[in-house]
Write a protein that holds these residues in place. Structure first.
Motif, PDB file in Angstrom:
ATOM      1  N   GLU A  61      -2.178   3.300  -6.187  1.00 20.15           N
ATOM      2  CA  GLU A  61      -1.152   3.407  -7.215  1.00 20.15           C
ATOM      3  C   GLU A  61      -0.288   2.155  -7.155  1.00 20.15           C
ATOM      4  O   GLU A  61      -0.241   1.494  -6.114  1.00 20.15           O
ATOM      5  N   PRO A  62       0.440   1.829  -8.225  1.00 15.82           N
ATOM      6  CA  PRO A  62       1.290   0.635  -8.205  1.00 15.82           C
ATOM      7  C   PRO A  62       2.435   0.705  -7.195  1.00 15.82           C
ATOM      8  O   PRO A  62       2.930  -0.304  -6.742  1.00 15.82           O
ATOM      9  N   SER A  63       2.856   1.925  -6.832  1.00 12.61           N
ATOM     10  CA  SER A  63       3.920   2.071  -5.843  1.00 12.61           C
ATOM     11  C   SER A  63       3.689   3.348  -5.042  1.00 12.61           C
ATOM     12  O   SER A  63       3.031   4.276  -5.508  1.00 12.61           O
ATOM     13  N   PRO A  94      -2.950  -1.262  -2.848  1.00 12.84           N
ATOM     14  CA  PRO A  94      -3.319  -2.511  -3.520  1.00 12.84           C
ATOM     15  C   PRO A  94      -2.348  -3.638  -3.149  1.00 12.84           C
ATOM     16  O   PRO A  94      -1.185  -3.385  -2.825  1.00 12.84           O
ATOM     17  N   THR A  95      -2.802  -4.868  -3.213  1.00 11.68           N
ATOM     18  CA  THR A  95      -1.949  -6.027  -2.971  1.00 11.68           C
ATOM     19  C   THR A  95      -0.800  -6.015  -3.969  1.00 11.68           C
ATOM     20  O   THR A  95      -0.990  -5.698  -5.141  1.00 11.68           O
ATOM     21  N   ASP A  96       0.381  -6.330  -3.508  1.00 12.06           N
ATOM     22  CA  ASP A  96       1.620  -6.385  -4.298  1.00 12.06           C
ATOM     23  C   ASP A  96       2.119  -5.019  -4.768  1.00 12.06           C
ATOM     24  O   ASP A  96       2.957  -4.941  -5.673  1.00 12.06           O
ATOM     25  N   ALA A  97       1.632  -3.931  -4.162  1.00 11.64           N
ATOM     26  CA  ALA A  97       2.156  -2.604  -4.499  1.00 11.64           C
ATOM     27  C   ALA A  97       3.573  -2.481  -3.950  1.00 11.64           C
ATOM     28  O   ALA A  97       3.924  -3.108  -2.945  1.00 11.64           O
ATOM     29  N   LEU A 114      -7.869  -5.227  -4.946  1.00  8.61           N
ATOM     30  CA  LEU A 114      -6.995  -4.674  -5.984  1.00  8.61           C
ATOM     31  C   LEU A 114      -5.645  -5.361  -5.921  1.00  8.61           C
ATOM     32  O   LEU A 114      -5.150  -5.679  -4.844  1.00  8.61           O
ATOM     33  N   LYS A 115      -5.060  -5.554  -7.099  1.00  4.84           N
ATOM     34  CA  LYS A 115      -3.746  -6.185  -7.175  1.00  4.84           C
ATOM     35  C   LYS A 115      -2.931  -5.491  -8.256  1.00  4.84           C
ATOM     36  O   LYS A 115      -3.459  -5.098  -9.281  1.00  4.84           O
ATOM     37  N   VAL A 116      -1.633  -5.371  -8.006  1.00  3.67           N
ATOM     38  CA  VAL A 116      -0.726  -4.782  -8.989  1.00  3.67           C
ATOM     39  C   VAL A 116      -0.058  -5.919  -9.752  1.00  3.67           C
ATOM     40  O   VAL A 116       0.544  -6.807  -9.160  1.00  3.67           O
ATOM     41  N   ILE A 121      -2.907  -1.673 -12.055  1.00  3.57           N
ATOM     42  CA  ILE A 121      -3.793  -2.022 -10.945  1.00  3.57           C
ATOM     43  C   ILE A 121      -5.007  -2.735 -11.531  1.00  3.57           C
ATOM     44  O   ILE A 121      -5.675  -2.211 -12.420  1.00  3.57           O
ATOM     45  N   LEU A 122      -5.271  -3.923 -11.013  1.00  2.00           N
ATOM     46  CA  LEU A 122      -6.373  -4.740 -11.517  1.00  2.00           C
ATOM     47  C   LEU A 122      -7.340  -5.074 -10.391  1.00  2.00           C
ATOM     48  O   LEU A 122      -6.929  -5.240  -9.237  1.00  2.00           O
ATOM     49  N   TRP A 123      -8.635  -5.194 -10.748  1.00  2.00           N
ATOM     50  CA  TRP A 123      -9.584  -5.755  -9.794  1.00  2.00           C
ATOM     51  C   TRP A 123      -9.178  -7.200  -9.614  1.00  2.00           C
ATOM     52  O   TRP A 123      -8.917  -7.907 -10.574  1.00  2.00           O
ATOM     53  N   TRP A 124      -9.145  -7.645  -8.398  1.00  8.62           N
ATOM     54  CA  TRP A 124      -8.660  -8.972  -8.100  1.00  8.62           C
ATOM     55  C   TRP A 124      -9.756  -9.763  -7.419  1.00  8.62           C
ATOM     56  O   TRP A 124     -10.179  -9.450  -6.322  1.00  8.62           O
TER      57      TRP A 124
END
Length: 131
Positions: A61-63, A94-97, A114-116, A121-124
């Motif tokens: 999740e983003p957070s 995910p990275t940057d969550a 994964l990156k936020v 959430i995006l595939w990174w």
């Protein structure tokens, strides 16, 4: 269909194996029972008569909300009540969550695939160097 963590299993297992080498006796179990409580993964090793168990949770999740943190604390308390000794919880996000709600006793690991960005959430994929 499955939940989003199903597609992450190979990435999480890979990251766990990098940190906890099977050559050094570490075992990675998926959804084991820990005194009536289950975690997505538990990494454990028995050496010199002592067993170390690291519970692993995954939040895609983003957070990470305060409610999730309370759920983790409840699981850990239930395992300890059943006399299952646990090391600090490891949490994959995910990275940057946003992990501002997570207390100091939880080890945060970032999934590099994964990156936020902008709450999504995006595939990174790593960018290739210019030729």
């Amino acid at each position: 269909m499955g939940v989003s963590t199903d597609s992450m299993n190979s990435y999480i297992s890979r990251d766990l194996k990098r940190q906890f080498s099977p050559k050094e006796g570490w075992m990675i179990e998926k959804t084991p029972d820990c005194g009536g409580v289950t975690f997505p993964y538990v990494v454990w090793r028995k050496r010199f008569g002592q067993t170390k168990r690291y519970p692993v949770e995954v939040v895609i999740e983003p957070s990470v909300s305060g409610k999730k943190v309370e759920e983790f604390a409840t699981k850990i308390a239930a395992a300890k009540k059943a006399k299952i000794a646990l090391e600090p919880l490891m949490l994959f996000v995910p990275t940057d969550a946003d992990v501002s709600a997570i207390p100091d006793g939880i080890v945060v690991k970032y999934l590099k695939v994964l990156k936020v960005e902008d709450g999504q959430i995006l595939w990174w994929k790593k960018t290739l160097p210019a030729e």
